[in-house]
Design a protein around this motif. Sequence first.
Motif: not given
Length: 400
Positions: A56-69, A298-307
């Motif tokens: 159902c996803t063919i072209e990739p969707n992109e967005t920016r998310v804030h990194v909680p800190d 979600l906050p943990k996922i975002i922080r881990t992806a950032f590092t």
Amino acid sequence: MPPKKEVVEEKLGPWALGRFSNRLKVGIVGMPNVGKSTLYNSLTKCSIPAENFPFCTIEPNETRVHVPDERFDWLCEKYKPKSEVQPWLEIVDIAGLVKGAAQGAGLGNAFLSHIRAIDGIIHVLRAFDDPDIIHVEDRVDPIGDIEIITNELRAKDLEAIARRKGDLDKEKARMNSNPALKKEFEAEQAFLAKVKDFLEAGKEVRNGMDIWTTKEIEYLNDYQLLTAKPCMFLVNLSEDDFKRKKNKWLAKIHAWVQEHGGSPIIPYSGAFEQRLLDLQTEAEKEQCQKDEGMTTQLPKIIRTAFTMVHLIYFFTAGPDEVRAWVCRKGSKAPQAAGTIHTDFERGFICAEVMAYDDLKELGSESEVKAKGKYRQEGKTYVVIDGDIIFFKFNVTAKGK
């Protein structure tokens, strides 16, 4: 004459692999219908298709998310600035991979090219049973899913290595006509054979940092191989399993990941995150988490992806603005200054630095100075995550 000192080559860490940029992307990758788009919706609060059918996803969707800190929040509370600029991370939702993707199955070549364009991989693994949600392999087996995906990525890397070797072979006569070029040619040919053997042994390039030399890492960064990209694993559980923190697959997934280099693993429940997303207010979301005895990941996922992609940030802080400036781990002060403006790097004089922990403990910049913890650093200073920095520069200085 005294004997020459033996030069010991510095062993580089995983941060040395990949693009040296502060604009890096991470991609959500997995088999079809494991919860990728549902996770993306939760991470970004975007409304994109997440229906129950493959691709159902063919072209990739992109967005920016804030990194909680919490450090950023504390600085904003302290200075009460006119402007607040949080750190952010770009996230890409990539369509599901299937067995045979490297040969084009399931639109695989297009999807693998989307993976090539990102800098880190978030593997989403399905560890929940639901007869209403089909699995492309007609079973739930997250270990099998990991094996399929990593095999496809390795296969694509082997193709890239063979293609590079073919290009080099065409240049053999020209390279052999010049001693310097011949030496470079032979060195790269030897490395291509080395990395080919490594991949054929079922290993990922990112897990070979103990054997790659500095020169070989330069080759790898030119090749941008898929298995050189850092990764993390998200295990999508049912709400019940997430609440009781038990699932029959968790120990097996942990064992597999440890055997393959060790990467962060975060269990979460896509169904629970979706339920939170459907609530209207933050108060309702907090109450739901309290009532259910579960916490959003979600906050943990975002922080881990950032590092994971070896990004850090330093702060500039004052009454006008508190801002987190993103740079690559290992960046020296002039390069970090360049993230603010190229003139800062070109005319760099020094960096005035204080540690966030010192400022928080002592309460003010004047106290940090009084305790001798406010430092002036030069061009060789390696910026540390959370540094609070004031750069001095002279725009008339010319870069060398």
